[in-house]
Design a protein around this motif. Structure first.
Motif, PDB file in Angstrom:
ATOM      1  N   ILE A 208     -13.548  -0.154  19.913  1.00 51.31           N
ATOM      2  CA  ILE A 208     -14.649   0.731  20.256  1.00 51.31           C
ATOM      3  C   ILE A 208     -15.450   1.089  19.010  1.00 51.31           C
ATOM      4  O   ILE A 208     -14.886   1.522  18.009  1.00 51.31           O
ATOM      5  CB  ILE A 208     -14.152   2.019  20.944  1.00 51.31           C
ATOM      6  CG1 ILE A 208     -13.479   1.665  22.260  1.00 51.31           C
ATOM      7  CG2 ILE A 208     -15.303   2.989  21.170  1.00 51.31           C
ATOM      8  CD1 ILE A 208     -12.896   2.827  23.014  1.00 51.31           C
TER       9      ILE A 208
ATOM     10  N   MET B 249      -6.531   4.047  24.579  1.00 56.08           N
ATOM     11  CA  MET B 249      -7.416   3.014  24.085  1.00 56.08           C
ATOM     12  C   MET B 249      -6.635   1.966  23.312  1.00 56.08           C
ATOM     13  O   MET B 249      -5.995   2.273  22.312  1.00 56.08           O
ATOM     14  CB  MET B 249      -8.472   3.673  23.189  1.00 56.08           C
ATOM     15  CG  MET B 249      -9.696   2.860  22.941  1.00 56.08           C
ATOM     16  SD  MET B 249      -9.678   1.887  21.453  1.00 56.08           S
ATOM     17  CE  MET B 249      -9.357   3.034  20.184  1.00 56.08           C
TER      18      MET B 249
ATOM     19  N   VAL C  19      -4.694   6.100  20.628  1.00 54.45           N
ATOM     20  CA  VAL C  19      -5.127   4.799  20.137  1.00 54.45           C
ATOM     21  C   VAL C  19      -3.870   3.950  19.968  1.00 54.45           C
ATOM     22  O   VAL C  19      -3.024   4.256  19.122  1.00 54.45           O
ATOM     23  CB  VAL C  19      -5.888   4.927  18.800  1.00 54.45           C
ATOM     24  CG1 VAL C  19      -6.306   3.554  18.292  1.00 54.45           C
ATOM     25  CG2 VAL C  19      -7.100   5.835  18.959  1.00 54.45           C
TER      26      VAL C  19
ATOM     27  N   ILE D 143     -14.411  11.062  16.932  1.00 55.69           N
ATOM     28  CA  ILE D 143     -13.481  11.442  18.000  1.00 55.69           C
ATOM     29  C   ILE D 143     -13.437  12.959  18.068  1.00 55.69           C
ATOM     30  O   ILE D 143     -13.231  13.624  17.048  1.00 55.69           O
ATOM     31  CB  ILE D 143     -12.066  10.902  17.730  1.00 55.69           C
ATOM     32  CG1 ILE D 143     -12.057   9.379  17.695  1.00 55.69           C
ATOM     33  CG2 ILE D 143     -11.087  11.438  18.765  1.00 55.69           C
ATOM     34  CD1 ILE D 143     -10.751   8.792  17.188  1.00 55.69           C
TER      35      ILE D 143
ATOM     36  N   MET E 299     -10.906   1.855  16.429  1.00 54.41           N
ATOM     37  CA  MET E 299     -11.980   2.791  16.733  1.00 54.41           C
ATOM     38  C   MET E 299     -12.802   3.011  15.483  1.00 54.41           C
ATOM     39  O   MET E 299     -12.264   3.264  14.410  1.00 54.41           O
ATOM     40  CB  MET E 299     -11.353   4.112  17.206  1.00 54.41           C
ATOM     41  CG  MET E 299     -12.279   5.282  17.285  1.00 54.41           C
ATOM     42  SD  MET E 299     -13.434   5.121  18.622  1.00 54.41           S
ATOM     43  CE  MET E 299     -14.552   6.450  18.237  1.00 54.41           C
TER      44      MET E 299
ATOM     45  N   VAL F 143      -8.369   3.669  12.880  1.00 56.73           N
ATOM     46  CA  VAL F 143      -9.507   4.558  13.139  1.00 56.73           C
ATOM     47  C   VAL F 143     -10.292   4.743  11.846  1.00 56.73           C
ATOM     48  O   VAL F 143      -9.714   5.056  10.801  1.00 56.73           O
ATOM     49  CB  VAL F 143      -9.063   5.939  13.676  1.00 56.73           C
ATOM     50  CG1 VAL F 143     -10.258   6.863  13.823  1.00 56.73           C
ATOM     51  CG2 VAL F 143      -8.326   5.802  14.992  1.00 56.73           C
TER      52      VAL F 143
END
Length: 124
Positions: free
Chosen positions: A49, A45, A60, A70, A66, A81
């Motif tokens: 997202i 990714m 990632v 997860i 993100m 994240v």
């Protein structure tokens, strides 16, 4: 949100064909997704997202962002994240920015990674 009108993976007789578990999905840096993502394979990714990801492994990228939950056997973060992470192996690379509650079996944190949150080791 996305619907298939016919099952193209069906074997003769309408029985779904087995899917390979060694698949890899790549989300490019210009991609923005809101919602649930699920894969029996690996996800790389590099986009943006907001939602939840379930996969065998998640990587990632440095430009990836993100926000959500997860769940994966292996999670490798170079980007950003925010949320919750559950992984057997969790690796934070030097460029990572993570604000999350994390459960893991194996944890690797490279020098320079920025982290905030709670970390708990899986029991068992």
């Amino acid at each position: 949100m996305f619907n298939k009108t016919s099952d193209q993976t069906a074997a003769p007789g309408g029985v779904p064909a087995a899917r390979p578990s060694n698949t890899k999905s790549v989300f490019a840096s210009d991609l923005k997704i809101t919602g649930e993502i699920s894969s029996i394979g690996d996800i790389e990714m590099m986009g943006d997202i907001d939602g939840n990801i379930t996969a065998r492994s998640l990587s990632v990228g440095a430009e990836g962002r993100m926000n959500g939950t997860i769940t994966a056997e292996s999670v490798d973060v170079r980007g950003t994240v925010d949320g919750q992470i559950s992984a057997s192996t969790f690796t934070l690379r030097a460029a990572a920015h993570v604000a999350a509650d994390v459960t893991y079996k194996t944890l690797v944190i490279e020098s320079g990674a920025q982290i905030e949150g709670r970390f708990a080791r899986h029991k068992g």
